[in-house]
Write a protein that holds these residues in place. Structure first.
Motif, short mmCIF file in Angstrom:
data_model
loop_
_atom_site.label_atom_id
_atom_site.label_comp_id
_atom_site.label_asym_id
_atom_site.label_seq_id
_atom_site.Cartn_x
_atom_site.Cartn_y
_atom_site.Cartn_z
N GLY A 129 0.81 -1.21 0.00
CA GLY A 129 0.00 0.00 0.00
C GLY A 129 0.85 1.26 0.00
O GLY A 129 0.73 2.11 -0.90
N ILE A 130 1.71 1.38 0.99
CA ILE A 130 2.60 2.55 1.06
C ILE A 130 3.58 2.55 -0.11
O ILE A 130 3.94 3.61 -0.65
CB ILE A 130 3.37 2.57 2.40
N GLY A 131 3.98 1.35 -0.53
CA GLY A 131 4.89 1.25 -1.68
C GLY A 131 4.26 1.81 -2.94
O GLY A 131 4.94 2.50 -3.73
N MET A 132 2.97 1.55 -3.15
CA MET A 132 2.28 2.09 -4.32
C MET A 132 2.13 3.61 -4.22
O MET A 132 2.23 4.32 -5.22
CB MET A 132 0.92 1.43 -4.48
N VAL A 133 1.88 4.11 -3.01
CA VAL A 133 1.80 5.57 -2.82
C VAL A 133 3.13 6.21 -3.21
O VAL A 133 3.16 7.24 -3.91
CB VAL A 133 1.44 5.91 -1.36
#
Length: 262
Positions: free
Chosen positions: A130-134
């Motif tokens: 999730g944070i990686g995609m952000v």
């Protein structure tokens, strides 16, 4: 440049990653009593043992600066893989063990281990995917706008975004579904090692299963394996084995206990 379509796919994948823990809660609540406190304990334990303590270990054992090749990887790829898979297994399963020992007096039912596994695997999905995609979306927008903020970054940083096929982002969701399932299975196995006398050896078994699940990924990262499909195959097979063992020693045992009490 990163296409608009790719950015849209990243956004969808990131959103799904944030929603995955809740999807598991909604599905598994049909068979188990999902509890929020064990979920939170699982999430916090993952952060402490995997994101803090394990990373400290990596710093001392691997010890490379940004952009430099890791000495252990360069000199002994197999030893690098062995350290990597065992570190993940030892730190995360020890975290599980400590958590269940602390929870033992109040949370003794199988449902607690299921809830813990959702928290452990769910927060991993949020933080890593999730944070990686952000981060990837932010990087893509800056790259497309020609921002000077990215000046000085190594070419590998840009390639990691522009060189990734769209289907790999979609596969990352499939991977997280299996990963959360794996963490639920491992949680059940470690829970049995804590709750059942004479079953202490289930704890090292969980470490072994965890390490073997990460083996093909470690081999791919170190250049010992060049097929991404073999990585997924190894991961899926070990997840299936872990879930089968968890069912036999935990879920099935608990079901028999409930039937006997009726």
């Amino acid at each position: 440049m990163v296409s608009t379509g790719t950015i849209i796919i990243m956004s969808i994948v990131g959103l799904v990653a944030f929603l995955l823990p809740f999807a598991f809660i909604m599905v598994l609540r049909r068979w188990f009593q999902i509890q929020w406190i064990p979920i939170l304990i699982g999430a916090v334990t993952f952060i402490i043992f995997a994101m803090v303590l394990e990373q400290i270990s990596h710093f001392f054992v691997l010890g490379s600066e940004m952009g430099e090749e890791i000495p252990l990887l360069r000199n002994s790829p197999w030893l690098y893989v062995l350290y990597g898979v065992l570190a993940a297994g030892v730190f995360e399963e020890t975290g599980r063990l400590v958590a269940f020992l602390l929870m033992k007096r109040r949370y003794r039912k199988l449902d607690s281990s299921i809830s813990y596994g959702i928290g452990h695997g769910g927060v991993e999905a949020v933080l890593l995917l999730g944070i990686g995609m952000v981060s990837a979306i932010t990087f893509s927008v800056l790259l497309n706008s020609g921002s000077s903020i990215l000046d000085g970054l190594p070419p590998e940083a840009t390639e990691s975004v522009t060189g990734t096929a769209n289907y790999m982002y979609v596969l990352s969701i499939v991977e997280r579904v299996f990963a959360i399932s794996l963490h639920i299975g491992l949680s059940v196995i470690v829970w049995v090692s804590v709750m059942d006398k004479g079953k202490w050896w289930f704890f090292p078994l969980a470490i072994l299963f965890h390490a073997l699940t990460n083996l093909t990924a470690g081999m791919f990262q170190s250049g010992l394996l060049d097929s991404i499909w073999m990585v997924y195959a190894g991961f899926i097979v070990m997840t299936a084995v872990t879930l089968w063992v968890a069912y036999m020693v935990g879920v099935k045992r608990s079901s028999h206990s409930r039937d006997d009490s009726i």
